[in-house]
Design an enzyme around this catalytic site. Sequence first.
Site, mmCIF file in Angstrom:
data_model
loop_
_atom_site.group_PDB
_atom_site.id
_atom_site.type_symbol
_atom_site.label_atom_id
_atom_site.label_comp_id
_atom_site.label_asym_id
_atom_site.label_seq_id
_atom_site.Cartn_x
_atom_site.Cartn_y
_atom_site.Cartn_z
ATOM 1 N N LYS A 13 29.208 45.523 -47.167
ATOM 2 C CA LYS A 13 29.088 46.924 -46.707
ATOM 3 C C LYS A 13 30.029 47.188 -45.540
ATOM 4 O O LYS A 13 30.650 48.223 -45.466
ATOM 5 C CB LYS A 13 27.681 47.234 -46.160
ATOM 6 C CG LYS A 13 26.536 46.987 -47.052
ATOM 7 C CD LYS A 13 25.254 47.516 -46.412
ATOM 8 C CE LYS A 13 24.753 46.719 -45.216
ATOM 9 N NZ LYS A 13 24.344 45.356 -45.515
ATOM 10 N N ARG A 88 17.436 50.992 -42.601
ATOM 11 C CA ARG A 88 17.030 49.746 -43.239
ATOM 12 C C ARG A 88 15.555 49.777 -43.618
ATOM 13 O O ARG A 88 15.055 48.823 -44.183
ATOM 14 C CB ARG A 88 17.250 48.604 -42.253
ATOM 15 C CG ARG A 88 18.450 47.718 -42.585
ATOM 16 C CD ARG A 88 18.430 46.609 -41.598
ATOM 17 N NE ARG A 88 19.239 45.485 -41.866
ATOM 18 C CZ ARG A 88 20.470 45.295 -41.421
ATOM 19 N NH1 ARG A 88 21.089 46.242 -40.771
ATOM 20 N NH2 ARG A 88 21.076 44.160 -41.644
ATOM 21 N N ARG A 127 30.819 32.785 -43.350
ATOM 22 C CA ARG A 127 31.135 33.897 -42.454
ATOM 23 C C ARG A 127 31.355 33.415 -41.007
ATOM 24 O O ARG A 127 30.611 32.581 -40.507
ATOM 25 C CB ARG A 127 29.967 34.872 -42.490
ATOM 26 C CG ARG A 127 30.365 36.273 -42.151
ATOM 27 C CD ARG A 127 29.660 37.217 -43.073
ATOM 28 N NE ARG A 127 28.446 37.693 -42.424
ATOM 29 C CZ ARG A 127 28.035 38.954 -42.500
ATOM 30 N NH1 ARG A 127 28.718 39.844 -43.181
ATOM 31 N NH2 ARG A 127 26.934 39.313 -41.911
ATOM 32 N N ARG A 160 27.369 33.282 -36.388
ATOM 33 C CA ARG A 160 26.281 34.013 -35.726
ATOM 34 C C ARG A 160 24.957 33.351 -36.073
ATOM 35 O O ARG A 160 24.772 32.875 -37.190
ATOM 36 C CB ARG A 160 26.256 35.472 -36.199
ATOM 37 C CG ARG A 160 27.462 36.234 -35.760
ATOM 38 C CD ARG A 160 27.444 37.707 -36.109
ATOM 39 N NE ARG A 160 26.581 38.117 -37.190
ATOM 40 C CZ ARG A 160 26.737 39.247 -37.865
ATOM 41 N NH1 ARG A 160 27.727 40.063 -37.576
ATOM 42 N NH2 ARG A 160 25.914 39.590 -38.811
ATOM 43 N N ARG A 171 16.461 36.891 -44.071
ATOM 44 C CA ARG A 171 17.019 38.253 -44.080
ATOM 45 C C ARG A 171 17.028 38.843 -45.498
ATOM 46 O O ARG A 171 16.815 40.035 -45.665
ATOM 47 C CB ARG A 171 18.443 38.248 -43.510
ATOM 48 C CG ARG A 171 18.461 37.927 -42.034
ATOM 49 C CD ARG A 171 19.870 37.824 -41.530
ATOM 50 N NE ARG A 171 20.502 39.122 -41.430
ATOM 51 C CZ ARG A 171 21.807 39.308 -41.355
ATOM 52 N NH1 ARG A 171 22.618 38.285 -41.385
ATOM 53 N NH2 ARG A 171 22.293 40.509 -41.238
HETATM 54 P P1 AMP Z 1 23.759 43.453 -39.524
HETATM 55 O O1 AMP Z 1 24.947 43.106 -38.726
HETATM 56 O O2 AMP Z 1 23.770 44.874 -40.011
HETATM 57 O O3 AMP Z 1 23.511 42.502 -40.654
HETATM 58 O O4 AMP Z 1 22.475 43.362 -38.550
HETATM 59 C C1 AMP Z 1 22.136 42.171 -37.887
HETATM 60 C C2 AMP Z 1 20.691 42.249 -37.423
HETATM 61 O O5 AMP Z 1 20.522 43.354 -36.526
HETATM 62 C C3 AMP Z 1 19.651 42.471 -38.504
HETATM 63 O O6 AMP Z 1 19.271 41.274 -39.151
HETATM 64 C C4 AMP Z 1 18.500 43.084 -37.702
HETATM 65 O O7 AMP Z 1 17.809 42.105 -36.961
HETATM 66 C C5 AMP Z 1 19.248 43.959 -36.701
HETATM 67 N N1 AMP Z 1 19.447 45.318 -37.245
HETATM 68 C C6 AMP Z 1 20.631 45.924 -37.558
HETATM 69 N N2 AMP Z 1 20.440 47.155 -38.019
HETATM 70 C C7 AMP Z 1 19.089 47.355 -38.026
HETATM 71 C C8 AMP Z 1 18.241 48.429 -38.427
HETATM 72 N N3 AMP Z 1 18.747 49.565 -38.942
HETATM 73 N N4 AMP Z 1 16.909 48.258 -38.265
HETATM 74 C C9 AMP Z 1 16.381 47.149 -37.748
HETATM 75 N N5 AMP Z 1 17.116 46.084 -37.387
HETATM 76 C C10 AMP Z 1 18.458 46.183 -37.512
#
Ligand code: AMP
Length: 213
Positions: A13, A88, A127, A160, A171
């Site tokens: 994405k 989300r 990654r 990360r 996740r």
């Molecule tokens: P991402 O980089 O989008 O994969 O996000 C990394 C982490 O940030 C996720 O696993 C969540 O812990 C947190 N996170 C990011 N966006 C959201 C969201 N919209 N709602 C809740 N947690 C989020």
Amino acid sequence: MKIVMLGAPGAGKGTQADRIAESYELPHISTGDIFRKNISEGTELGKEAKSYMDKGALVPDELTIRMLLDRVGADDCGRGYILDGFPRTIPQAEALDEELGKIGEKIDYAIDVEVPDEDIINRMSGRRACPKCQAIYHIAYIPPKKDGICDQCGAELIIRDDDKPETVRKRLQVYHEQTQPLIDFYRKKGVLHTVDGTRDADEVFSDVKGILG
Ligand code: AMP
């Protein structure tokens, strides 16, 4: 043009959102990046978010919604934006809809980047992220020019915590339980488009351009 990117963590994405941002000159808003920036700056928001992120859990809706609505209210969002990693959960999608409804607007496109779980696990193990400028690489698909070093800012790349295998599995579980229902949510609104995310990023983007026109 307001676009929501859907798909499992690691589906690509973010890469597609970057390309849309460049081609259509729209801001790419990633809630994950905003949280990570807050963590690296040691803010209160960052401290709270980190405890959830490290476990592969979602940051609570209330905190996330407040932060996102604040961001989309900024001046650079006047012509639209691409949301990557938000919403989300159904309450997040409803909160966004409600806020947009107040100004007579709505999400125009929800693009679901579909990738099976096995592929996601393979991808995420490769990654690498830049802790300084948040750029994302992959040792096989998007390697940095110099091994382990960020092309953009020269910092040393890291894995990360939330890309570690046990966290990735968690996740994915969270994705299926809490985020996948959004596919139906946007389908019912008539704005859902699905692209096959198993192909290379150029091919996926060509489909995305076909959708956005
Ligand atoms: P991402 O980089 O989008 O994969 O996000 C990394 C982490 O940030 C996720 O696993 C969540 O812990 C947190 N996170 C990011 N966006 C959201 C969201 N919209 N709602 C809740 N947690 C989020």
